[in-house]
Write a protein that holds these residues in place. Structure first.
Motif, PDB file in Angstrom:
ATOM      1  N   VAL A  89       0.839  -1.202   0.000  1.00 22.32           N
ATOM      2  CA  VAL A  89       0.000   0.000   0.000  1.00 22.32           C
ATOM      3  C   VAL A  89       0.876   1.255   0.000  1.00 22.32           C
ATOM      4  CG1 VAL A  89      -1.715   1.316   1.309  1.00 22.32           C
ATOM      5  CG2 VAL A  89      -1.934  -1.167   1.120  1.00 22.32           C
ATOM      6  N   TYR A  90       1.932   1.215   0.792  1.00 20.93           N
ATOM      7  CA  TYR A  90       2.848   2.351   0.866  1.00 20.93           C
ATOM      8  C   TYR A  90       3.483   2.629  -0.500  1.00 20.93           C
ATOM      9  CZ  TYR A  90       6.478   5.426   2.762  1.00 20.93           C
ATOM     10  OH  TYR A  90       7.295   6.503   3.025  1.00 20.93           O
ATOM     11  N   ALA A  91       3.958   1.578  -1.168  1.00 20.39           N
ATOM     12  CA  ALA A  91       4.622   1.747  -2.467  1.00 20.39           C
ATOM     13  C   ALA A  91       3.668   2.333  -3.505  1.00 20.39           C
ATOM     14  CB  ALA A  91       5.173   0.405  -2.950  1.00 20.39           C
ATOM     15  N   VAL A  92       2.419   1.860  -3.504  1.00 24.00           N
ATOM     16  CA  VAL A  92       1.425   2.394  -4.438  1.00 24.00           C
ATOM     17  C   VAL A  92       1.193   3.881  -4.151  1.00 24.00           C
ATOM     18  CG1 VAL A  92      -1.007   2.298  -5.116  1.00 24.00           C
ATOM     19  CG2 VAL A  92       0.290   0.177  -4.826  1.00 24.00           C
ATOM     20  N   GLY A  93       1.088   4.231  -2.877  1.00 24.21           N
ATOM     21  CA  GLY A  93       0.896   5.627  -2.502  1.00 24.21           C
ATOM     22  C   GLY A  93       2.070   6.502  -2.931  1.00 24.21           C
ATOM     23  N   ALA A  94       3.287   5.990  -2.790  1.00 23.33           N
ATOM     24  CA  ALA A  94       4.478   6.748  -3.186  1.00 23.33           C
ATOM     25  C   ALA A  94       4.484   7.005  -4.688  1.00 23.33           C
ATOM     26  CB  ALA A  94       5.738   6.001  -2.760  1.00 23.33           C
ATOM     27  N   LEU A  95       4.116   6.010  -5.475  1.00 27.85           N
ATOM     28  CA  LEU A  95       4.103   6.163  -6.940  1.00 27.85           C
ATOM     29  C   LEU A  95       3.006   7.134  -7.376  1.00 27.85           C
ATOM     30  CD1 LEU A  95       4.746   2.453  -8.010  1.00 27.85           C
ATOM     31  CD2 LEU A  95       6.368   4.373  -8.038  1.00 27.85           C
ATOM     32  N   ILE A  96       1.843   7.083  -6.727  1.00 23.10           N
ATOM     33  CA  ILE A  96       0.773   8.041  -7.037  1.00 23.10           C
ATOM     34  C   ILE A  96       1.233   9.459  -6.692  1.00 23.10           C
ATOM     35  CG2 ILE A  96      -1.526   8.828  -6.328  1.00 23.10           C
ATOM     36  CD1 ILE A  96      -2.323   5.897  -6.071  1.00 23.10           C
ATOM     37  N   SER A  97       1.907   9.616  -5.548  1.00 25.51           N
ATOM     38  CA  SER A  97       2.405  10.929  -5.140  1.00 25.51           C
ATOM     39  C   SER A  97       3.411  11.473  -6.151  1.00 25.51           C
ATOM     40  CB  SER A  97       3.068  10.835  -3.763  1.00 25.51           C
ATOM     41  OG  SER A  97       2.164  10.366  -2.783  1.00 25.51           O
ATOM     42  N   ALA A  98       4.259  10.600  -6.679  1.00 22.87           N
ATOM     43  CA  ALA A  98       5.272  11.030  -7.646  1.00 22.87           C
ATOM     44  C   ALA A  98       4.640  11.583  -8.915  1.00 22.87           C
ATOM     45  CB  ALA A  98       6.194   9.860  -7.979  1.00 22.87           C
ATOM     46  N   ALA A  99       3.453  11.083  -9.255  1.00 22.59           N
ATOM     47  CA  ALA A  99       2.792  11.514 -10.495  1.00 22.59           C
ATOM     48  C   ALA A  99       1.672  12.522 -10.243  1.00 22.59           C
ATOM     49  CB  ALA A  99       2.223  10.291 -11.215  1.00 22.59           C
ATOM     50  N   ALA A 100       1.537  13.005  -9.003  1.00 21.75           N
ATOM     51  CA  ALA A 100       0.403  13.869  -8.637  1.00 21.75           C
ATOM     52  C   ALA A 100       0.370  15.153  -9.461  1.00 21.75           C
ATOM     53  CB  ALA A 100       0.468  14.207  -7.156  1.00 21.75           C
ATOM     54  N   PRO A 101      -0.781  15.454 -10.107  1.00 24.94           N
ATOM     55  CA  PRO A 101      -0.904  16.713 -10.862  1.00 24.94           C
ATOM     56  C   PRO A 101      -1.326  17.887  -9.989  1.00 24.94           C
ATOM     57  CG  PRO A 101      -2.855  15.380 -11.185  1.00 24.94           C
ATOM     58  CD  PRO A 101      -1.944  14.576 -10.302  1.00 24.94           C
TER      59      PRO A 101
END
Length: 473
Positions: A89-101
């Motif tokens: 869950v943490y890794a998915v959240g980190a990747l979403i944060s990296a691409a946040a518009p």
């Protein structure tokens, strides 16, 4: 058969400890690395300093709100399984944060998903350490390593985050977190096993989890709203307190009915543990509050970029490292109460230096002595505070007390960013120097509360070193 460690660390012990310490490191890193990227993120995401403060605070708050449920789930589903789910869950959240518009997506990825992931993975870290390291000395070493990783993660977050943000982008800092999570998964697959089987029949108190989470979220949200709408802030605070009262009333009712609540009231009947929890909350409130205040002040008021701000925080990192290296010797020579009280006294001196020296010189390096002393103080007291709390209960209650302990610590982190950050941001544009000093004075008061709590702990003498095991034939 799972090997438990009761004496001097071996290769097996180090293999077990490394992924646990890394997990704590990356979660603490995530709580502080965004502090040096405030301007970059606010500009890129078309938001304000206060918007980034909200994202940081919500991340720490979600951790605190769901840490107790996370600890209870380890009994039902197993410690290693919860650790792995939390990492995912943490890794998915980190990747979403990296691409946040924009700020909204950043809050979903960082504040919510990374926060929930942390709440699932951190309780197993401390429970596994307690169960796998059974001797007094070996357990103290394990907690020392894990808490050193926590302190180092929080202290190096600004430096590493600043380096990554300046060399690449603030988004790459979240990619870095995902990569470290991948490394933890690989290491834990090879070395970590659950010492006890899961018990799927264990009851999970959903209602209690909701009430406690809502109560904590309302209280911290009320603090964040204080500089915009005082009436709304007061209403949220009152509502939060009422939800927490409702939570404890429901806990007592379930205990009387013979049901298993989310949190046993027996955990609050241990005076030593209660005082230790107060010191934990105060430590992280001071550390994260100071980190946010100093970083925001340097960037917004003095115009420092991410790397310049991060480099200044090297002083705190050095202080934490030196204290961590001496932690084992200190634990063998000094009582835990002595270390905790000394840690608070040193940390308060560090914050006073941050207030005084910034008036003497306009150079950011004027903050280095205060940050170094603060890091030294935090490093001295982190491990004994955790050891006091965890060691006050038997293995059967480690799931509950680990969740409570981590929840209290992370609540301190979120309160530090919310309270000190709100005091600072409220007048950052008009009176930056005055609000900077006022925010740090608030943290000094918190430190005095922690010092008094630490002084009331029992004056137990340090445990004698355990004998070495006889060599195998």
């Amino acid at each position: 058969m799972v090997e438990r460690v009761s004496a001097r660390p071996s290769a097996v012990a180090r293999g077990v400890l490394l992924p646990l310490a890394l997990a704590q490191f990356i979660c603490s890193f995530a709580g502080s690395n965004m502090n040096v990227m405030i301007n970059d993120m606010a500009e890129d995401l078309n938001t304000t300093v206060q918007g980034i403060q909200v994202a940081i605070t919500l991340f720490l708050l979600v951790m605190a709100a769901f840490m107790i449920p996370g600890g209870k789930l380890t009994d039902r589903y197993g410690r290693k399984r919860c650790l792995n789910v939390g990492l995912l869950v943490y890794a998915v959240g980190a990747l979403i944060s990296a691409a946040a518009p924009g700020l909204g997506v950043l809050i979903i990825g960082n504040s919510i998903l990374e926060g929930i992931g942390t709440a699932l993975l951190i309780p197993p870290v401390y429970i596994l350490a307690t169960m796998l390291f059974t001797g007094t000395t070996s357990r103290a070493r394990a907690f020392g390593a894990i808490n050193a990783a926590a302190g180092i993660g929080a202290a190096t977050g600004p430096l590493i985050g600043g380096l990554i943000a300046t060399a690449i982008s603030w988004r790459a800092a979240f990619i870095f977190q995902a990569l470290v999570i991948g490394l933890i998964v690989l290491l834990s697959r090879r070395s970590l096993e659950d010492p006890l089987p899961a018990d799927p029949t264990r009851h999970f108190d959903v209602g209690g989890a909701v009430l406690s989470a809502v109560g904590l979220i309302l209280i911290v949200t009320g603090i964040l709203a204080a500089d915009n709408n005082l009436l709304l802030s007061l209403g949220l605070l009152v509502a939060g307190v009422l939800f927490l009262v409702w939570f404890f009333v429901s806990v007592r009712a379930k205990e009387r009915a013979g049901k298993e609540p989310l949190l046993s009231t027996k955990l609050f009947r241990n005076r030593t543990s209660n005082l230790g929890l107060v010191t934990q909350n105060a430590q992280w409130l001071m550390l994260m509050g100071t980190s946010f205040v100093v970083a925001a002040y340097l960037q917004v008021s003095r115009g420092y970029n991410a790397i310049e701000t991060g480099v200044i925080f090297t002083a705190a990192t050095v202080g934490v490292l030196l204290a961590s290296l001496a932690a084992q010797r200190l634990a063998q020579r000094r009582a835990q109460r002595t270390l905790i009280v000394t840690g608070f006294a040193v940390t308060i001196v560090g914050i006073v230096l941050l207030i005084a020296l910034v008036r003497v010189s306009q150079s950011a390096w004027a903050l280095a002595p205060g940050l170094f002393v603060l890091g030294l103080g935090i490093g001295i007291m982190l491990t004994p505070s955790v050891n006091v709390v965890q060691s006050a209960f038997p293995e059967a209650q480690q799931g509950e007390i680990s969740g409570l302990s981590r929840s209290v610590s992370n609540l301190g982190s979120s309160l530090g960013t919310a309270i000190a950050g709100t005091v600072l941001v409220a007048g950052l544009a008009a009176t930056p120097g005055r609000n900077y000093a006022l925010a740090l004075v608030v943290l000094v008061v918190v430190g005095l509360v922690g010092l008094v709590a630490g002084a009331r702990l029992p004056a137990n003498r340090p445990a004698a070193p355990e004998p070495e095991p006889a060599p195998a034939d």
